[in-house]
Design a protein around this motif. Structure first.
Motif, PDB file in Angstrom:
ATOM      1  N   GLN A  75      38.720  48.435  40.316  1.00 28.58           N
ATOM      2  CA  GLN A  75      38.015  47.344  39.613  1.00 28.58           C
ATOM      3  C   GLN A  75      38.967  46.181  39.339  1.00 28.58           C
ATOM      4  O   GLN A  75      40.141  46.382  39.031  1.00 28.58           O
ATOM      5  N   ARG A  76      38.427  44.973  39.428  1.00 28.76           N
ATOM      6  CA  ARG A  76      39.247  43.774  39.246  1.00 28.76           C
ATOM      7  C   ARG A  76      38.708  42.854  38.167  1.00 28.76           C
ATOM      8  O   ARG A  76      39.149  41.714  38.042  1.00 28.76           O
ATOM      9  N   ASP A  77      37.701  43.315  37.430  1.00 25.29           N
ATOM     10  CA  ASP A  77      37.041  42.411  36.479  1.00 25.29           C
ATOM     11  C   ASP A  77      37.413  42.718  35.028  1.00 25.29           C
ATOM     12  O   ASP A  77      36.765  42.221  34.109  1.00 25.29           O
ATOM     13  N   GLY A  78      38.425  43.534  34.818  1.00 27.45           N
ATOM     14  CA  GLY A  78      38.861  43.841  33.455  1.00 27.45           C
ATOM     15  C   GLY A  78      37.940  44.810  32.736  1.00 27.45           C
ATOM     16  O   GLY A  78      38.083  45.019  31.520  1.00 27.45           O
ATOM     17  N   ILE A  98      54.863  35.276  34.246  1.00 28.66           N
ATOM     18  CA  ILE A  98      53.516  35.278  33.675  1.00 28.66           C
ATOM     19  C   ILE A  98      52.691  34.262  34.451  1.00 28.66           C
ATOM     20  O   ILE A  98      53.071  33.097  34.548  1.00 28.66           O
ATOM     21  N   ASP A  99      51.586  34.753  35.021  1.00 31.50           N
ATOM     22  CA  ASP A  99      50.662  33.852  35.722  1.00 31.50           C
ATOM     23  C   ASP A  99      49.316  33.952  35.003  1.00 31.50           C
ATOM     24  O   ASP A  99      48.572  34.921  35.205  1.00 31.50           O
ATOM     25  N   PRO A 100      48.999  32.986  34.139  1.00 32.92           N
ATOM     26  CA  PRO A 100      47.769  33.083  33.338  1.00 32.92           C
ATOM     27  C   PRO A 100      46.526  33.227  34.212  1.00 32.92           C
ATOM     28  O   PRO A 100      45.536  33.830  33.793  1.00 32.92           O
ATOM     29  N   GLU A 101      46.582  32.704  35.434  1.00 27.85           N
ATOM     30  CA  GLU A 101      45.423  32.774  36.331  1.00 27.85           C
ATOM     31  C   GLU A 101      45.180  34.187  36.840  1.00 27.85           C
ATOM     32  O   GLU A 101      44.064  34.548  37.195  1.00 27.85           O
ATOM     33  N   SER A 102      46.232  34.979  36.946  1.00 25.63           N
ATOM     34  CA  SER A 102      45.997  36.351  37.429  1.00 25.63           C
ATOM     35  C   SER A 102      46.591  37.374  36.462  1.00 25.63           C
ATOM     36  O   SER A 102      47.123  38.401  36.872  1.00 25.63           O
ATOM     37  N   ASP A 103      46.457  37.064  35.161  1.00 30.54           N
ATOM     38  CA  ASP A 103      46.851  38.047  34.147  1.00 30.54           C
ATOM     39  C   ASP A 103      45.918  39.251  34.288  1.00 30.54           C
ATOM     40  O   ASP A 103      44.784  39.123  34.764  1.00 30.54           O
ATOM     41  N   ARG A 104      46.401  40.405  33.907  1.00 30.70           N
ATOM     42  CA  ARG A 104      45.556  41.588  34.094  1.00 30.70           C
ATOM     43  C   ARG A 104      45.932  42.644  33.075  1.00 30.70           C
ATOM     44  O   ARG A 104      47.028  42.619  32.514  1.00 30.70           O
ATOM     45  N   PHE A 105      45.021  43.589  32.862  1.00 32.03           N
ATOM     46  CA  PHE A 105      45.317  44.692  31.956  1.00 32.03           C
ATOM     47  C   PHE A 105      46.229  45.697  32.664  1.00 32.03           C
ATOM     48  O   PHE A 105      46.031  45.992  33.846  1.00 32.03           O
ATOM     49  N   VAL A 106      47.210  46.188  31.906  1.00 31.12           N
ATOM     50  CA  VAL A 106      48.013  47.298  32.420  1.00 31.12           C
ATOM     51  C   VAL A 106      47.698  48.532  31.580  1.00 31.12           C
ATOM     52  O   VAL A 106      47.432  48.434  30.378  1.00 31.12           O
ATOM     53  N   GLY A 132      51.040  35.795  47.211  1.00 31.30           N
ATOM     54  CA  GLY A 132      51.179  36.846  48.220  1.00 31.30           C
ATOM     55  C   GLY A 132      50.463  38.136  47.869  1.00 31.30           C
ATOM     56  O   GLY A 132      49.466  38.163  47.151  1.00 31.30           O
ATOM     57  N   GLN A 133      51.009  39.239  48.379  1.00 33.84           N
ATOM     58  CA  GLN A 133      50.408  40.567  48.327  1.00 33.84           C
ATOM     59  C   GLN A 133      50.041  41.005  46.911  1.00 33.84           C
ATOM     60  O   GLN A 133      48.962  41.509  46.651  1.00 33.84           O
ATOM     61  N   ARG A 134      50.996  40.772  45.934  1.00 31.57           N
ATOM     62  CA  ARG A 134      50.767  41.227  44.568  1.00 31.57           C
ATOM     63  C   ARG A 134      49.496  40.612  44.006  1.00 31.57           C
ATOM     64  O   ARG A 134      48.674  41.282  43.407  1.00 31.57           O
ATOM     65  N   LYS A 135      49.331  39.317  44.231  1.00 25.72           N
ATOM     66  CA  LYS A 135      48.194  38.617  43.646  1.00 25.72           C
ATOM     67  C   LYS A 135      46.879  39.193  44.193  1.00 25.72           C
ATOM     68  O   LYS A 135      45.930  39.406  43.464  1.00 25.72           O
ATOM     69  N   ARG A 136      46.882  39.457  45.501  1.00 24.71           N
ATOM     70  CA  ARG A 136      45.643  39.977  46.112  1.00 24.71           C
ATOM     71  C   ARG A 136      45.423  41.455  45.802  1.00 24.71           C
ATOM     72  O   ARG A 136      44.310  41.908  45.656  1.00 24.71           O
ATOM     73  N   GLY A 137      46.559  42.209  45.721  1.00 20.93           N
ATOM     74  CA  GLY A 137      46.438  43.667  45.676  1.00 20.93           C
ATOM     75  C   GLY A 137      46.192  44.239  44.296  1.00 20.93           C
ATOM     76  O   GLY A 137      45.684  45.339  44.173  1.00 20.93           O
ATOM     77  N   ASP A 138      46.552  43.507  43.222  1.00 25.04           N
ATOM     78  CA  ASP A 138      46.487  44.118  41.894  1.00 25.04           C
ATOM     79  C   ASP A 138      45.054  44.310  41.402  1.00 25.04           C
ATOM     80  O   ASP A 138      44.210  43.445  41.576  1.00 25.04           O
ATOM     81  N   THR A 139      44.863  45.439  40.735  1.00 25.51           N
ATOM     82  CA  THR A 139      43.574  45.668  40.101  1.00 25.51           C
ATOM     83  C   THR A 139      43.642  45.144  38.673  1.00 25.51           C
ATOM     84  O   THR A 139      44.712  44.823  38.170  1.00 25.51           O
ATOM     85  N   ASN A 140      42.494  45.093  38.038  1.00 30.24           N
ATOM     86  CA  ASN A 140      42.428  44.652  36.643  1.00 30.24           C
ATOM     87  C   ASN A 140      41.316  45.443  35.982  1.00 30.24           C
ATOM     88  O   ASN A 140      40.141  45.187  36.197  1.00 30.24           O
ATOM     89  N   LYS A 141      41.720  46.439  35.207  1.00 32.24           N
ATOM     90  CA  LYS A 141      40.719  47.342  34.614  1.00 32.24           C
ATOM     91  C   LYS A 141      41.308  47.948  33.344  1.00 32.24           C
ATOM     92  O   LYS A 141      42.526  47.932  33.161  1.00 32.24           O
ATOM     93  N   ARG A 142      40.455  48.459  32.501  1.00 31.56           N
ATOM     94  CA  ARG A 142      40.906  49.169  31.303  1.00 31.56           C
ATOM     95  C   ARG A 142      40.456  50.618  31.432  1.00 31.56           C
ATOM     96  O   ARG A 142      39.251  50.880  31.498  1.00 31.56           O
ATOM     97  N   VAL A 143      41.417  51.508  31.490  1.00 33.07           N
ATOM     98  CA  VAL A 143      41.082  52.908  31.761  1.00 33.07           C
ATOM     99  C   VAL A 143      40.885  53.654  30.436  1.00 33.07           C
ATOM    100  O   VAL A 143      41.751  53.623  29.560  1.00 33.07           O
ATOM    101  N   SER A 144      39.759  54.315  30.330  1.00 38.15           N
ATOM    102  CA  SER A 144      39.411  55.034  29.094  1.00 38.15           C
ATOM    103  C   SER A 144      39.972  56.457  29.105  1.00 38.15           C
ATOM    104  O   SER A 144      39.897  57.161  30.122  1.00 38.15           O
ATOM    105  N   ASN A 145      40.480  56.887  27.930  1.00 42.73           N
ATOM    106  CA  ASN A 145      40.960  58.273  27.799  1.00 42.73           C
ATOM    107  C   ASN A 145      40.013  59.113  26.939  1.00 42.73           C
ATOM    108  O   ASN A 145      40.387  60.184  26.463  1.00 42.73           O
ATOM    109  N   ALA A 146      38.784  58.607  26.731  1.00 41.36           N
ATOM    110  CA  ALA A 146      37.870  59.262  25.778  1.00 41.36           C
ATOM    111  C   ALA A 146      37.588  60.722  26.160  1.00 41.36           C
ATOM    112  O   ALA A 146      37.495  61.592  25.287  1.00 41.36           O
ATOM    113  N   LYS A 147      37.493  60.991  27.456  1.00 38.61           N
ATOM    114  CA  LYS A 147      37.132  62.356  27.868  1.00 38.61           C
ATOM    115  C   LYS A 147      38.233  63.353  27.468  1.00 38.61           C
ATOM    116  O   LYS A 147      37.951  64.425  26.926  1.00 38.61           O
ATOM    117  N   LEU A 148      39.471  62.971  27.720  1.00 35.24           N
ATOM    118  CA  LEU A 148      40.574  63.880  27.376  1.00 35.24           C
ATOM    119  C   LEU A 148      40.726  63.989  25.862  1.00 35.24           C
ATOM    120  O   LEU A 148      40.969  65.082  25.328  1.00 35.24           O
TER     121      LEU A 148
END
Ligand SMILES: NC(=O)c1ccc[n+]([C@@H]2O[C@H](COP(=O)([O-])OP(=O)(O)OC[C@H]3O[C@@H](n4cnc5c(N)ncnc54)[C@H](OP(=O)(O)O)[C@@H]3O)[C@@H](O)[C@H]2O)c1
Length: 292
Positions: A113-116, A174-182, A241-257
Protein backbone atom coordinates in the motif's frame (compact mmCIF):
# COMPACT_ATOMS: atom_id res chain seq x y z
CA UNK A 1 12.36 -29.89 28.52
CA UNK A 2 10.78 -28.64 25.24
CA UNK A 3 13.23 -28.31 22.34
CA UNK A 4 13.37 -25.44 19.87
CA UNK A 5 15.45 -24.96 16.75
CA UNK A 6 16.23 -21.44 15.60
CA UNK A 7 17.19 -21.90 11.94
CA UNK A 8 19.02 -18.64 11.30
CA UNK A 9 20.58 -17.55 14.59
CA UNK A 10 21.37 -13.95 13.63
CA UNK A 11 20.27 -10.65 15.16
CA UNK A 12 16.69 -11.69 15.91
CA UNK A 13 17.43 -15.41 16.11
CA UNK A 14 19.95 -15.01 18.91
CA UNK A 15 17.66 -12.83 21.01
CA UNK A 16 14.92 -15.41 20.49
CA UNK A 17 17.13 -18.39 21.33
CA UNK A 18 18.40 -16.54 24.43
CA UNK A 19 14.83 -15.92 25.57
CA UNK A 20 13.75 -19.53 25.14
CA UNK A 21 16.94 -20.78 26.82
CA UNK A 22 16.35 -18.44 29.77
CA UNK A 23 12.78 -19.79 30.03
CA UNK A 24 14.13 -23.34 30.41
CA UNK A 25 13.85 -24.53 26.82
CA UNK A 26 16.47 -26.70 25.16
CA UNK A 27 17.48 -24.38 22.30
CA UNK A 28 19.70 -25.00 19.29
CA UNK A 29 20.74 -22.40 16.72
CA UNK A 30 21.85 -22.80 13.11
CA UNK A 31 23.96 -20.45 11.05
CA UNK A 32 25.07 -20.58 7.41
CA UNK A 33 28.74 -19.91 8.03
CA UNK A 34 31.36 -21.59 10.18
CA UNK A 35 32.50 -18.10 11.20
CA UNK A 36 29.14 -17.18 12.77
CA UNK A 37 28.90 -20.61 14.40
CA UNK A 38 32.36 -20.11 15.92
CA UNK A 39 31.51 -16.60 17.15
CA UNK A 40 28.37 -17.93 18.81
CA UNK A 41 30.11 -20.91 20.42
CA UNK A 42 30.09 -18.93 23.70
CA UNK A 43 26.30 -19.33 23.86
CA UNK A 44 25.02 -21.67 26.56
CA UNK A 45 23.22 -23.74 23.88
CA UNK A 46 24.56 -25.53 20.79
CA UNK A 47 25.14 -23.64 17.55
CA UNK A 48 25.61 -25.65 14.35
CA UNK A 49 26.58 -24.70 10.83
CA UNK A 50 23.77 -25.99 8.60
CA UNK A 51 22.75 -24.54 5.24
CA UNK A 52 18.96 -24.74 5.26
CA UNK A 53 18.80 -24.26 1.50
CA UNK A 54 20.63 -27.59 1.09
CA UNK A 55 18.07 -30.38 1.49
CA UNK A 56 20.75 -33.01 2.17
CA UNK A 57 22.29 -31.04 5.01
CA UNK A 58 18.88 -30.53 6.64
CA UNK A 59 17.78 -34.14 6.08
CA UNK A 60 20.97 -35.43 7.70
CA UNK A 61 20.24 -33.76 11.03
CA UNK A 62 19.24 -36.38 13.58
CA UNK A 63 17.85 -34.26 16.44
CA UNK A 64 14.14 -33.65 16.61
CA UNK A 65 12.45 -30.54 18.00
CA UNK A 66 9.07 -29.54 19.34
CA UNK A 67 9.27 -26.18 17.56
CA UNK A 68 11.25 -24.90 14.57
CA UNK A 69 11.56 -21.18 13.81
CA UNK A 70 12.86 -20.11 10.39
CA UNK A 71 14.68 -16.87 11.17
CA UNK A 72 17.33 -16.91 8.42
CA UNK A 73 17.81 -13.85 6.29
CA UNK A 74 19.09 -13.15 2.82
CA UNK A 75 20.48 -9.81 4.16
CA UNK A 76 18.90 -7.87 1.34
CA UNK A 77 20.03 -10.07 -1.52
CA UNK A 78 18.35 -10.70 -4.83
CA UNK A 79 15.66 -13.01 -6.11
CA UNK A 80 17.78 -16.17 -6.21
CA UNK A 81 19.05 -15.85 -2.64
CA UNK A 82 15.48 -15.18 -1.49
CA UNK A 83 14.35 -18.33 -3.25
CA UNK A 84 17.13 -20.39 -1.71
CA UNK A 85 17.03 -19.10 1.85
CA UNK A 86 13.30 -18.51 2.30
CA UNK A 87 11.38 -20.80 -0.04
CA UNK A 88 13.79 -23.73 -0.27
CA UNK A 89 14.86 -23.24 3.34
CA UNK A 90 11.27 -23.46 4.59
CA UNK A 91 10.45 -26.40 2.32
CA UNK A 92 13.51 -28.31 3.54
CA UNK A 93 12.62 -27.67 7.18
CA UNK A 94 8.98 -28.68 6.60
CA UNK A 95 10.11 -31.91 4.91
CA UNK A 96 12.57 -32.80 7.66
CA UNK A 97 10.51 -31.80 10.69
CA UNK A 98 7.06 -33.15 9.94
CA UNK A 99 4.49 -32.81 12.70
CA UNK A 100 6.61 -30.15 14.37
CA UNK A 101 5.25 -26.73 15.24
CA UNK A 102 6.72 -24.37 12.63
CA UNK A 103 7.02 -20.60 12.46
CA UNK A 104 8.35 -18.44 9.62
CA UNK A 105 9.56 -14.87 10.15
CA UNK A 106 8.37 -13.04 7.05
CA UNK A 107 8.17 -9.31 6.43
CA UNK A 108 5.59 -6.54 6.28
CA UNK A 109 7.14 -5.71 2.88
CA UNK A 110 4.50 -8.05 1.43
CA UNK A 111 2.05 -5.16 1.86
CA UNK A 112 2.49 -2.70 -1.00
CA UNK A 113 0.00 0.00 0.00
CA UNK A 114 1.16 3.51 -0.83
CA UNK A 115 -1.66 5.67 0.51
CA UNK A 116 -0.72 5.73 4.19
CA UNK A 117 -3.68 3.50 5.08
CA UNK A 118 -3.77 1.08 7.99
CA UNK A 119 -3.11 -2.52 7.01
CA UNK A 120 -4.03 -5.65 8.93
CA UNK A 121 -3.29 -9.30 8.27
CA UNK A 122 -6.45 -9.32 6.12
CA UNK A 123 -5.25 -6.52 3.85
CA UNK A 124 -4.26 -7.06 0.25
CA UNK A 125 -0.70 -8.29 -0.33
CA UNK A 126 0.71 -7.33 -3.68
CA UNK A 127 4.45 -6.91 -3.26
CA UNK A 128 6.05 -4.56 -5.75
CA UNK A 129 9.18 -6.67 -6.13
CA UNK A 130 9.66 -10.31 -7.07
CA UNK A 131 11.55 -10.85 -3.80
CA UNK A 132 8.32 -10.00 -1.99
CA UNK A 133 6.49 -12.53 -4.10
CA UNK A 134 8.98 -15.19 -2.94
CA UNK A 135 8.13 -14.29 0.66
CA UNK A 136 4.42 -14.73 -0.08
CA UNK A 137 5.02 -18.09 -1.72
CA UNK A 138 7.07 -19.13 1.31
CA UNK A 139 4.31 -17.99 3.66
CA UNK A 140 1.83 -20.09 1.69
CA UNK A 141 4.05 -23.17 1.94
CA UNK A 142 4.23 -22.64 5.69
CA UNK A 143 0.52 -22.00 6.20
CA UNK A 144 -0.52 -24.94 3.98
CA UNK A 145 1.40 -27.25 6.29
CA UNK A 146 -0.18 -25.85 9.45
CA UNK A 147 2.58 -23.38 10.33
CA UNK A 148 2.49 -19.81 11.57
CA UNK A 149 3.74 -16.66 9.88
CA UNK A 150 5.10 -13.63 11.74
CA UNK A 151 5.43 -10.58 9.46
CA UNK A 152 8.18 -8.44 10.97
CA UNK A 153 8.44 -4.73 10.30
CA UNK A 154 11.72 -2.78 10.26
CA UNK A 155 13.95 -4.22 12.96
CA UNK A 156 15.96 -2.02 15.27
CA UNK A 157 17.71 -2.61 18.55
CA UNK A 158 21.14 -2.45 20.16
CA UNK A 159 23.69 -1.58 17.47
CA UNK A 160 21.07 -1.56 14.71
CA UNK A 161 18.75 1.14 13.42
CA UNK A 162 18.68 2.04 9.74
CA UNK A 163 17.18 5.47 10.49
CA UNK A 164 19.63 6.34 13.24
CA UNK A 165 22.59 5.15 11.16
CA UNK A 166 21.54 7.33 8.23
CA UNK A 167 20.91 10.25 10.53
CA UNK A 168 24.32 9.94 12.18
CA UNK A 169 26.13 9.39 8.89
CA UNK A 170 24.55 12.51 7.42
CA UNK A 171 22.96 10.60 4.54
CA UNK A 172 19.34 11.10 5.65
CA UNK A 173 17.20 13.50 3.65
CA UNK A 174 13.66 14.76 4.11
CA UNK A 175 11.46 14.99 1.02
CA UNK A 176 8.06 16.38 2.10
CA UNK A 177 6.58 15.27 -1.24
CA UNK A 178 7.35 11.61 -0.60
CA UNK A 179 7.29 11.45 3.18
CA UNK A 180 5.96 8.12 4.36
CA UNK A 181 5.11 6.12 7.44
CA UNK A 182 7.78 3.80 8.76
CA UNK A 183 6.85 0.74 10.77
CA UNK A 184 9.43 -0.50 13.22
CA UNK A 185 9.84 -2.98 16.03
CA UNK A 186 12.53 -3.54 18.62
CA UNK A 187 14.45 -6.82 18.45
CA UNK A 188 13.51 -7.82 22.01
CA UNK A 189 9.81 -7.25 21.34
CA UNK A 190 10.10 -9.57 18.31
CA UNK A 191 11.62 -12.23 20.55
CA UNK A 192 8.76 -11.87 23.05
CA UNK A 193 6.21 -12.01 20.20
CA UNK A 194 7.72 -15.24 18.88
CA UNK A 195 7.75 -16.64 22.42
CA UNK A 196 4.06 -15.85 22.79
CA UNK A 197 3.21 -17.40 19.42
CA UNK A 198 5.16 -20.56 20.14
CA UNK A 199 3.82 -21.06 23.64
CA UNK A 200 0.23 -20.03 22.87
CA UNK A 201 -2.41 -22.35 21.55
CA UNK A 202 -4.22 -20.24 18.98
CA UNK A 203 -1.77 -19.52 16.25
CA UNK A 204 -1.72 -22.42 13.77
CA UNK A 205 -2.22 -21.43 10.11
CA UNK A 206 -2.31 -17.81 11.20
CA UNK A 207 -0.46 -14.66 10.18
CA UNK A 208 0.58 -12.02 12.71
CA UNK A 209 2.06 -8.58 12.13
CA UNK A 210 4.94 -7.89 14.51
CA UNK A 211 5.28 -4.12 14.74
CA UNK A 212 5.24 -1.53 17.50
CA UNK A 213 2.20 0.52 18.50
CA UNK A 214 2.95 3.67 16.58
CA UNK A 215 3.88 4.00 12.90
CA UNK A 216 5.71 7.30 12.46
CA UNK A 217 6.30 9.57 9.51
CA UNK A 218 9.92 9.20 8.52
CA UNK A 219 10.41 12.97 8.79
CA UNK A 220 9.07 12.86 12.37
CA UNK A 221 11.64 10.19 13.28
CA UNK A 222 14.38 12.48 12.00
CA UNK A 223 12.84 15.46 13.82
CA UNK A 224 12.78 13.46 17.03
CA UNK A 225 16.42 12.39 16.62
CA UNK A 226 17.54 15.91 15.75
CA UNK A 227 15.88 17.36 18.82
CA UNK A 228 16.99 14.60 21.17
CA UNK A 229 20.60 14.56 19.95
CA UNK A 230 20.75 18.33 19.52
CA UNK A 231 21.86 18.03 15.91
CA UNK A 232 20.68 19.63 12.67
CA UNK A 233 17.69 18.26 10.81
CA UNK A 234 18.62 16.33 7.65
CA UNK A 235 18.48 18.51 4.54
CA UNK A 236 15.19 18.96 2.69
CA UNK A 237 15.72 17.61 -0.81
CA UNK A 238 13.75 15.78 -3.47
CA UNK A 239 14.12 12.01 -3.34
CA UNK A 240 14.86 10.63 -6.79
CA UNK A 241 15.15 7.32 -8.62
CA UNK A 242 14.36 3.81 -7.38
CA UNK A 243 13.72 4.74 -3.72
CA UNK A 244 11.05 7.26 -4.61
CA UNK A 245 9.20 4.81 -6.85
CA UNK A 246 9.78 1.69 -4.76
CA UNK A 247 8.84 2.79 -1.24
CA UNK A 248 5.53 1.83 0.25
CA UNK A 249 3.54 4.03 2.60
CA UNK A 250 1.31 2.23 5.06
CA UNK A 251 0.59 1.90 8.76
CA UNK A 252 0.81 -1.68 9.93
CA UNK A 253 -1.54 -2.70 12.73
CA UNK A 254 -0.45 -5.01 15.57
CA UNK A 255 -3.98 -5.38 16.99
CA UNK A 256 -4.21 -9.10 16.23
CA UNK A 257 -1.04 -9.99 18.13
CA UNK A 258 -1.90 -7.67 20.99
CA UNK A 259 -5.28 -9.36 21.28
CA UNK A 260 -3.35 -12.52 22.23
CA UNK A 261 -1.80 -10.61 25.13
CA UNK A 262 1.44 -9.37 23.56
CA UNK A 263 2.75 -6.39 25.49
CA UNK A 264 5.70 -4.44 24.20
CA UNK A 265 8.71 -3.38 26.19
CA UNK A 266 9.29 -0.62 23.61
CA UNK A 267 5.83 0.39 22.30
CA UNK A 268 7.15 3.40 20.37
CA UNK A 269 10.31 4.41 18.52
CA UNK A 270 10.95 7.14 21.09
CA UNK A 271 10.78 4.69 24.00
CA UNK A 272 13.03 2.19 22.20
CA UNK A 273 15.56 4.89 21.44
CA UNK A 274 15.54 6.35 24.97
CA UNK A 275 15.64 3.10 26.90
CA UNK A 276 17.64 0.82 24.66
CA UNK A 277 19.51 2.44 21.80
CA UNK A 278 20.81 5.86 22.83
CA UNK A 279 22.54 4.54 25.98
CA UNK A 280 24.67 2.39 23.62
CA UNK A 281 25.14 5.00 20.90
CA UNK A 282 28.86 4.24 20.60
CA UNK A 283 27.89 0.84 19.12
CA UNK A 284 26.88 2.70 15.96
CA UNK A 285 30.01 2.69 13.91
CA UNK A 286 29.49 5.97 12.09
CA UNK A 287 31.09 9.37 12.52
CA UNK A 288 28.93 11.87 14.34
CA UNK A 289 27.96 14.84 12.18
CA UNK A 290 28.75 18.26 13.66
CA UNK A 291 26.50 19.60 16.38
CA UNK A 292 24.22 22.57 15.76
N1 LIG B 1 16.03 -6.43 8.78
C1 LIG B 1 14.76 -6.08 8.84
O1 LIG B 1 14.43 -4.92 9.13
C2 LIG B 1 13.69 -7.12 8.58
C3 LIG B 1 12.40 -6.68 8.35
C4 LIG B 1 11.41 -7.62 8.20
C5 LIG B 1 11.70 -8.97 8.28
N2 LIG B 1 12.97 -9.41 8.49
C6 LIG B 1 13.22 -10.85 8.63
O2 LIG B 1 13.58 -11.12 9.96
C7 LIG B 1 14.31 -12.35 10.03
C8 LIG B 1 15.53 -12.19 10.89
O3 LIG B 1 16.37 -11.21 10.35
P1 LIG B 1 17.75 -10.79 11.06
O4 LIG B 1 17.92 -9.35 10.81
O5 LIG B 1 17.80 -11.33 12.45
O6 LIG B 1 18.81 -11.58 10.16
P2 LIG B 1 20.40 -11.58 10.30
O7 LIG B 1 20.87 -10.84 11.48
O8 LIG B 1 20.94 -11.21 8.96
O9 LIG B 1 20.73 -13.12 10.57
C9 LIG B 1 20.45 -14.08 9.62
C10 LIG B 1 20.86 -15.43 10.18
O10 LIG B 1 20.46 -16.40 9.21
C11 LIG B 1 21.58 -17.22 8.95
N3 LIG B 1 21.45 -17.77 7.60
C12 LIG B 1 21.47 -17.10 6.42
N4 LIG B 1 21.35 -17.97 5.41
C13 LIG B 1 21.26 -19.22 5.96
C14 LIG B 1 21.17 -20.52 5.43
N5 LIG B 1 21.13 -20.74 4.13
N6 LIG B 1 21.14 -21.56 6.29
C15 LIG B 1 21.19 -21.35 7.64
N7 LIG B 1 21.26 -20.13 8.20
C16 LIG B 1 21.31 -19.08 7.37
C17 LIG B 1 22.79 -16.32 9.11
O11 LIG B 1 23.96 -17.09 9.28
P3 LIG B 1 25.42 -16.43 8.93
O12 LIG B 1 25.66 -15.38 9.99
O13 LIG B 1 26.37 -17.54 9.02
O14 LIG B 1 25.29 -15.84 7.56
C18 LIG B 1 22.35 -15.58 10.37
O15 LIG B 1 22.57 -16.38 11.50
C19 LIG B 1 14.60 -12.73 8.57
O16 LIG B 1 13.63 -13.66 8.17
C20 LIG B 1 14.39 -11.41 7.84
O17 LIG B 1 14.07 -11.61 6.50
C21 LIG B 1 13.97 -8.49 8.64
Amino acid sequence: MPRILIAGCGYVGQATADLFHAAGWDAEGWTASAKSAATLSVKPYPICQVDISDSDQVAERRRTFDVVVHCASSRGGEFESYRQIYLNGVRNLLDRFVETKMLFTSSTSVYAQRDGSWVTEESETKPARDTGRVLLETEKAMLDRGGTVARLSGIYGPGRSALLSKFLAGTAIIDPESDRFVNQVHRDDIASALFLLVTGELQERQIYNVVDNQPMLQSDCYRWLAQRLNRPLPPFRELTGQRKRGDTNKRVSNAKLRSLGWTLQYPTFAEGMEKSILPGLSEFDVPLSPKC
